[in-house]
Design an enzyme around this catalytic site. Structure first.
Site, PDB file in Angstrom:
ATOM      1  N   ASP A   1     -25.981 -13.709 -36.753  1.00 43.76           N
ATOM      2  CA  ASP A   1     -25.023 -13.801 -37.850  1.00 43.76           C
ATOM      3  C   ASP A   1     -23.862 -14.714 -37.461  1.00 43.76           C
ATOM      4  OD1 ASP A   1     -23.305 -13.336 -39.954  1.00 43.76           O
ATOM      5  OD2 ASP A   1     -23.649 -11.168 -39.971  1.00 43.76           O
TER       6      ASP A   1
ATOM      7  N   HIS B   1     -21.106 -15.519 -39.454  1.00 42.07           N
ATOM      8  CA  HIS B   1     -19.885 -15.403 -40.263  1.00 42.07           C
ATOM      9  C   HIS B   1     -18.674 -15.236 -39.360  1.00 42.07           C
ATOM     10  CE1 HIS B   1     -22.937 -14.285 -43.317  1.00 42.07           C
ATOM     11  NE2 HIS B   1     -22.096 -14.905 -44.129  1.00 42.07           N
TER      12      HIS B   1
END
Lengths: 139, 470
Positions: free
Chosen positions: A14, A16
């Site tokens: 991930d 983000h």
């Protein structure tokens, strides 16, 4: 004794990074000693950092919906690594789709997480809980 | 201004080399060199001989007291360090970095709590220094305290250097009372923050005390008026001076290959960022040294043959040579460590073994870049150090210093993986050089007092193996 130490990062594949920076700034401001590992953090990296820094809590973020798979087994691994008492928090968009939050919370707690948060949580509330949980663990 | 003469001597395990340099204004110019066999029982004898030879032949018989001497030593196999850390990927990996950049050789590495068998093992390897690290400042203290208590009972003359969690430094010193103990700042004060300079300084000091106390070196200290450097540290500091002070040499690497080890030094930024590149793991330093104890042409030939078997076999098969012939050759030269091949097959095997050393040392020093596919698209994940910007590559040590062309050094650029999504961050297409005059260690000795001049003289003294691109 100093500021309570916590490890922070976004788990799995991930990327983000914006929320991660916000959490880092917020918890630092709130008086925690934040060891921020950034994005794409593996379970072992979380645990290594917690072992070295003797952190009381690991705060795992996951925003891309694969949280269940990525977090599976983190508690057992923590115990194996001698982190029997470390607090595990997880928050974000933890699963894909419209699963009700209490269902998500149940699943993550069953995996050994102490607290589970959705994407809309108030960080002041999290900081308060964290402080309380750390204190009760210390006793 | 009158020229000043300076003498630099390097006592190696086989040869003692001496080089005379003329300091003219801001420049150092080589003014002659001599080599004598190292006198193992009294290292001072070889030192005296090489000094006398250099002064007689190149300095017009100048009086020894008129020519300052700088010197280094790697005799006795250098400085043996056992590294102790908490987690293998964090403090232990930083402890290794501190030990190798101080010119030491990591003979053992332990993570977590030391066990009884580790102590028995430590007694056998008999290190000069046991480096204890572990815990960030204010972090884990349980494991370092446990390890200190264990080591307190170890029958070993090793100096124990504590460079872990600052919070319990005094406690550790107390536990180790009666032992020879040194302390330095934590090598990893925060997760991901590397601070190895203080530990490096202490390791260098210990080297002086240890190396000088026997084998005639205290007499050399008295005669020269100067303390020695460990040879790898002299090269390390010269690499730093070149990288920082010679224009066009900001990004370069040195491979020093010998009979027992292959050392790789790089001076280049570890991570260049970019939009879709994510760095995982520790940010490695711009100046880095790695030592590979299983990569060498003689003493380590057997170990090399084992660890690089796939590569060696592949090359032999491609050339249509019977792989068992290499097996025999390796057995032979690992016993006769001063052997020089007299025929073409032997020379071919040495070339092949050298290629394996260069290639493996580069792959191990360099990091990797992996393409990963995520729900947000493709990303690149970098681990370790990026050497792709390395524009110049220098070969040093007997075999590489004598290289006639760039082919062997360019083995350092060989892609390692067959996985299309993994890329080893080895140098791309560097210009190649040979340290034909064995100037690097000798000028390394002068780099502390004359960094810019030593750096320029080193670069000027290298023999280009490729047509210069700029």
């Amino acid at each position: 004794m100093g500021a309570p130490r916590i490890v922070l990062g976004v788990i799995g594949a991930d990327c983000h990074s914006v929320g991660n920076k916000i959490l880092d700034a917020y918890f630092t401001e709130a008086g925690f000693h934040v060891v921020n590992l950034g994005v794409m953090v593996s379970q072992d990296e979380f645990l290594d950092a917690a072992v070295e820094s003797d952190a009381g809590a690991i705060l795992v973020s996951s925003l891309y919906g694969h949280g269940l798979i990525d977090c599976e087994g983190l508690r057992q691994k923590a115990v194996e690594r001698g982190l029997d008492r470390v607090l595990l928090y997880v928050g974000g968009n933890l699963v894909v789709g419209k699963t009700p939050f209490d269902e998500i919370e149940r699943k993550f707690k069953a995996m050994g997480f102490d607290r589970v948060f959705g994407p809309q949580v108030d960080l002041a509330e999290v900081a308060g809980l964290l402080r309380r949980d750390l204190e009760s663990r210390a006793n | 201004m009158a020229a000043t003469l300076l003498l630099s001597v390097d006592i190696g395990s086989t040869y003692t080399k001496g080089g005379l340099f003329r300091l003219e204004g801001e420049e150092l110019r080589p003014a002659g060199r001599e080599v004598v066999p190292t006198t193992v029982d009294d290292l001072g004898l070889g030192f005296d001989r090489v000094r006398a030879a250099v002064l007689a032949r190149h300095a017009g018989g100048a009086d020894a007291s008129a020519v300052p001497v700088y010197w280094s030593s790697s005799a006795r196999g250098g400085l043996k360090i056992a590294a102790v850390g908490l987690t293998p990927d964090l403090t232990l990996s930083v402890a290794r970095m501190a030990a190798t950049s101080a010119g030491g050789k990591v003979v053992r590495a332990y993570s977590y709590e030391l066990a009884a068998e580790d102590l028995a093992d430590l007694r056998t390897v008999d290190p000069d220094i046991i480096l204890i690290t572990g815990g960030t400042d204010g972090g884990n203290s349980r494991v370092v305290l446990h390890n200190a208590a264990r080591l307190a009972g170890l029958a070993s003359p090793a100096v124990i250097l504590y460079a872990g969690n600052r919070k319990v430094r005094d406690q550790v010193v107390e536990i180790l009372e009666g032992r020879e103990v040194a302390t330095a700042a934590n090598v990893m004060p925060e997760v991901g923050t590397i601070d190895i300079e203080p530990a490096r300084d202490v390791i260098r000091r210990v080297f002086l005390e240890r190396i000088v106390d026997g084998k005639g070196l205290s007499r050399v200290v008295a005669a020269s008026g100067r303390d020695p450097l460990p040879t790898p540290l002299a090269v390390f500091e010269l690499v730093r001076a070149i990288g920082e002070r010679v224009p066009g040499w900001e990004d370069f690497a040195v491979i020093d290959m010998g009979g027992a080890t292959t050392d790789f030094y790089s001076h280049t930024k570890a991570f260049h960022g970019g939009d879709a590149v994510i760095l995982r793991g520790l940010v490695e330093p711009t100046l880095k040294r790695t030592v590979e104890g299983d990569l060498g042409l003689r003493v380590s030939a057997e170990a090399l043959y084992k660890s690089e078997a796939a590569f060696l076999d592949g090359r032999l098969r491609a050339a249509g040579t019977d792989p068992s012939a290499l097996r025999t050759y390796v057995e032979d030269v690992s016993r006769r460590t001063d052997y020089l091949p007299q025929d073409e097959p032997g020379r071919g095997f040495d070339r092949l073994l050298a290629a394996a050393c260069v290639r493996a040392a580069s792959l191990r020093h360099a990091g990797i870049l992996q393409r990963v596919f995520t729900p947000q698209g493709g990303f690149l994940v970098q681990r370790g150090k990026d050497l792709r910007q390395v524009r110049r590559l220098v070969g040093s040590g007997g075999y590489l210093a004598a290289a006639a062309g760039p082919d062997l050094l360019l083995e350092a650029c060989a892609p390692g993986a067959d996985d299309p999504d993994t890329r080893h961050l080895v140098p791309d297409a560097p210009a190649c050089y040979a340290d034909a005059g064995y100037l690097l260690p000798l000028l390394g000795n002068l780099a502390a007092d004359f960094p810019a001049a030593a750096a320029r003289a080193a670069v000027a003294g290298l023999k280009p193996l490729t047509a210069n691109k700029d």
